[in-house]
Scaffold this motif. Structure first.
Motif, PDB file in Angstrom:
ATOM      1  N   GLN A   4       0.828  -1.183   0.000  1.00 36.60           N
ATOM      2  CA  GLN A   4       0.000   0.000   0.000  1.00 36.60           C
ATOM      3  C   GLN A   4       0.874   1.249   0.000  1.00 36.60           C
ATOM      4  O   GLN A   4       1.999   1.240   0.511  1.00 36.60           O
ATOM      5  CB  GLN A   4      -0.897   0.036   1.251  1.00 36.60           C
ATOM      6  N   PRO A   5       0.354   2.374  -0.554  1.00 34.48           N
ATOM      7  CA  PRO A   5       1.073   3.628  -0.418  1.00 34.48           C
ATOM      8  C   PRO A   5       1.235   3.970   1.061  1.00 34.48           C
ATOM      9  O   PRO A   5       0.421   3.566   1.897  1.00 34.48           O
ATOM     10  CB  PRO A   5       0.149   4.639  -1.126  1.00 34.48           C
ATOM     11  N   SER A   6       2.281   4.709   1.396  1.00 36.43           N
ATOM     12  CA  SER A   6       2.563   5.009   2.788  1.00 36.43           C
ATOM     13  C   SER A   6       1.491   5.896   3.398  1.00 36.43           C
ATOM     14  O   SER A   6       1.237   5.840   4.595  1.00 36.43           O
ATOM     15  CB  SER A   6       3.939   5.687   2.911  1.00 36.43           C
ATOM     16  N   ASP A   7       0.886   6.770   2.606  1.00 41.91           N
ATOM     17  CA  ASP A   7      -0.171   7.630   3.117  1.00 41.91           C
ATOM     18  C   ASP A   7      -1.501   7.104   2.602  1.00 41.91           C
ATOM     19  O   ASP A   7      -1.795   7.194   1.420  1.00 41.91           O
ATOM     20  CB  ASP A   7       0.042   9.076   2.666  1.00 41.91           C
ATOM     21  N   ARG A   8      -2.298   6.553   3.495  1.00 37.80           N
ATOM     22  CA  ARG A   8      -3.567   5.977   3.068  1.00 37.80           C
ATOM     23  C   ARG A   8      -4.532   7.082   2.676  1.00 37.80           C
ATOM     24  O   ARG A   8      -4.791   8.010   3.443  1.00 37.80           O
ATOM     25  CB  ARG A   8      -4.162   5.132   4.188  1.00 37.80           C
ATOM     26  N   PRO A   9      -5.102   7.034   1.471  1.00 39.96           N
ATOM     27  CA  PRO A   9      -5.996   8.086   1.006  1.00 39.96           C
ATOM     28  C   PRO A   9      -7.354   8.006   1.678  1.00 39.96           C
ATOM     29  O   PRO A   9      -7.705   7.023   2.333  1.00 39.96           O
ATOM     30  CB  PRO A   9      -6.135   7.798  -0.495  1.00 39.96           C
ATOM     31  N   HIS A  10      -8.134   9.073   1.506  1.00 37.37           N
ATOM     32  CA  HIS A  10      -9.542   9.013   1.851  1.00 37.37           C
ATOM     33  C   HIS A  10     -10.190   7.985   0.930  1.00 37.37           C
ATOM     34  O   HIS A  10      -9.688   7.665  -0.144  1.00 37.37           O
ATOM     35  CB  HIS A  10     -10.200  10.372   1.670  1.00 37.37           C
ATOM     36  N   GLU A  11     -11.347   7.476   1.322  1.00 36.58           N
ATOM     37  CA  GLU A  11     -11.965   6.404   0.548  1.00 36.58           C
ATOM     38  C   GLU A  11     -12.287   6.838  -0.872  1.00 36.58           C
ATOM     39  O   GLU A  11     -12.084   6.098  -1.823  1.00 36.58           O
ATOM     40  CB  GLU A  11     -13.246   5.914   1.231  1.00 36.58           C
ATOM     41  N   PHE A  12     -12.793   8.065  -1.034  1.00 39.04           N
ATOM     42  CA  PHE A  12     -13.172   8.544  -2.362  1.00 39.04           C
ATOM     43  C   PHE A  12     -12.372   9.799  -2.693  1.00 39.04           C
ATOM     44  O   PHE A  12     -12.696  10.896  -2.221  1.00 39.04           O
ATOM     45  CB  PHE A  12     -14.673   8.862  -2.422  1.00 39.04           C
ATOM     46  N   GLU A  13     -11.326   9.647  -3.470  1.00 41.08           N
ATOM     47  CA  GLU A  13     -10.563  10.778  -3.964  1.00 41.08           C
ATOM     48  C   GLU A  13      -9.859  10.337  -5.234  1.00 41.08           C
ATOM     49  O   GLU A  13      -9.722   9.148  -5.510  1.00 41.08           O
ATOM     50  CB  GLU A  13      -9.557  11.288  -2.937  1.00 41.08           C
ATOM     51  N   ASP A 124     -14.249   1.719  -7.558  1.00 39.69           N
ATOM     52  CA  ASP A 124     -13.944   0.315  -7.310  1.00 39.69           C
ATOM     53  C   ASP A 124     -12.741   0.205  -6.378  1.00 39.69           C
ATOM     54  O   ASP A 124     -11.893   1.107  -6.341  1.00 39.69           O
ATOM     55  CB  ASP A 124     -13.641  -0.393  -8.627  1.00 39.69           C
ATOM     56  N   PRO A 125     -12.631  -0.885  -5.631  1.00 43.86           N
ATOM     57  CA  PRO A 125     -11.492  -1.010  -4.721  1.00 43.86           C
ATOM     58  C   PRO A 125     -10.150  -0.866  -5.444  1.00 43.86           C
ATOM     59  O   PRO A 125      -9.923  -1.498  -6.471  1.00 43.86           O
ATOM     60  CB  PRO A 125     -11.661  -2.428  -4.147  1.00 43.86           C
ATOM     61  N   GLU A 126      -9.304  -0.003  -4.900  1.00 43.06           N
ATOM     62  CA  GLU A 126      -7.949   0.120  -5.426  1.00 43.06           C
ATOM     63  C   GLU A 126      -7.223  -1.210  -5.224  1.00 43.06           C
ATOM     64  O   GLU A 126      -7.653  -2.055  -4.444  1.00 43.06           O
ATOM     65  CB  GLU A 126      -7.229   1.274  -4.711  1.00 43.06           C
ATOM     66  N   ARG A 127      -6.121  -1.397  -5.942  1.00 44.43           N
ATOM     67  CA  ARG A 127      -5.386  -2.659  -5.919  1.00 44.43           C
ATOM     68  C   ARG A 127      -3.938  -2.450  -5.483  1.00 44.43           C
ATOM     69  O   ARG A 127      -3.360  -1.377  -5.722  1.00 44.43           O
ATOM     70  CB  ARG A 127      -5.413  -3.293  -7.304  1.00 44.43           C
ATOM     71  N   ASP A 128      -3.367  -3.485  -4.869  1.00 47.73           N
ATOM     72  CA  ASP A 128      -1.950  -3.438  -4.537  1.00 47.73           C
ATOM     73  C   ASP A 128      -1.144  -4.129  -5.649  1.00 47.73           C
ATOM     74  O   ASP A 128      -1.708  -4.511  -6.685  1.00 47.73           O
ATOM     75  CB  ASP A 128      -1.686  -4.066  -3.163  1.00 47.73           C
ATOM     76  N   LEU A 129       0.138  -4.307  -5.435  1.00 45.95           N
ATOM     77  CA  LEU A 129       0.997  -4.879  -6.471  1.00 45.95           C
ATOM     78  C   LEU A 129       0.589  -6.299  -6.864  1.00 45.95           C
ATOM     79  O   LEU A 129       0.830  -6.726  -7.990  1.00 45.95           O
ATOM     80  CB  LEU A 129       2.455  -4.892  -5.998  1.00 45.95           C
TER      81      LEU A 129
END
Length: 203
Positions: A4-13, A124-129
């Motif tokens: 995951q990115p180090s800074d977790r985003p808001h759910e919708f951005e 839609d849910p973001e994805r990891d590597l």
């Protein structure tokens, strides 16, 4: 490694590779369309303006959708740089693709707006590597009619074939080299948008 990115985003951005004047989105096409688009900087005549086209600011969500460029008719992955003005216009004109009572009130009114809107949005849910879902959302923006034509004819600044990058990152992930793979990912940052641009699109 945490994918995951180090800074977790808001759910919708909107997170994207962007400049002051452009936003980069991703699409995948069969080679006859994708390679011609990258070569000429515009979509070829065989690209249909009559169909809805979906653009995705998230590289990894595009990888999830196209299977790292291995799915049929999605073998060529494109990074399409478009004007921020066009991107924002599409968002302002868009309608959520699903009904949300708190936002839309009357479901029939939402259906009418959805039919008439030149653009629509899905989260839609973001994805990891490893293409596993993350606990926040990624924007998918569908363009139809006037918006699709403007995208193809007015908003595009440049088109790059990034199939090789997708293949390289995928190979590193399969080899367990997540750190190296992560360093190759396009840098996607929160895209600053004026108040109100997303207010009617947050589910």
């Amino acid at each position: 490694m945490n994918d995951q990115p180090s800074d977790r985003p808001h759910e919708f951005e909107v997170r994207a590779r962007h400049t002051e004047s452009t936003v980069t989105v991703y699409q995948a096409y069969r080679p006859e369309i994708g390679r011609a688009a990258a070569r000429d900087g515009r979509f070829p005549p065989s690209w249909s303006r009559e169909r809805m086209t979906w653009i995705k600011p998230s590289f990894l969500w595009m990888m999830y959708r196209c299977g790292w460029g291995t799915k049929k008719d999605q073998e060529t992955v494109l990074a399409v740089e478009i004007s921020r003005e066009g991107f924002v216009r599409a968002l302002r004109d868009a309608c959520l693709s699903h009904y949300v009572p708190a936002l839309h009130g009357d479901p029939d009114a939402w259906k009418r707006k959805l039919r008439q809107a030149p653009a629509r949005v899905q989260w839609d849910p973001e994805r990891d590597l490893r293409l596993n879902p993350l606990p926040y959302r990624s924007l998918q923006l569908g363009l139809a009619g006037e918006a699709s034509a403007r995208y193809a004819d007015e908003w595009i600044v440049g088109i790059e074939d990034v199939t090789g990058l997708a293949t390289e990152i995928h190979a590193l992930v399969r080899e367990g080299e997540s750190d190296r793979a992560a360093r190759l990912l396009p840098e996607e940052r929160t895209c600053p948008l004026d108040d109100g641009v997303l207010a009617h699109l947050r589910a």
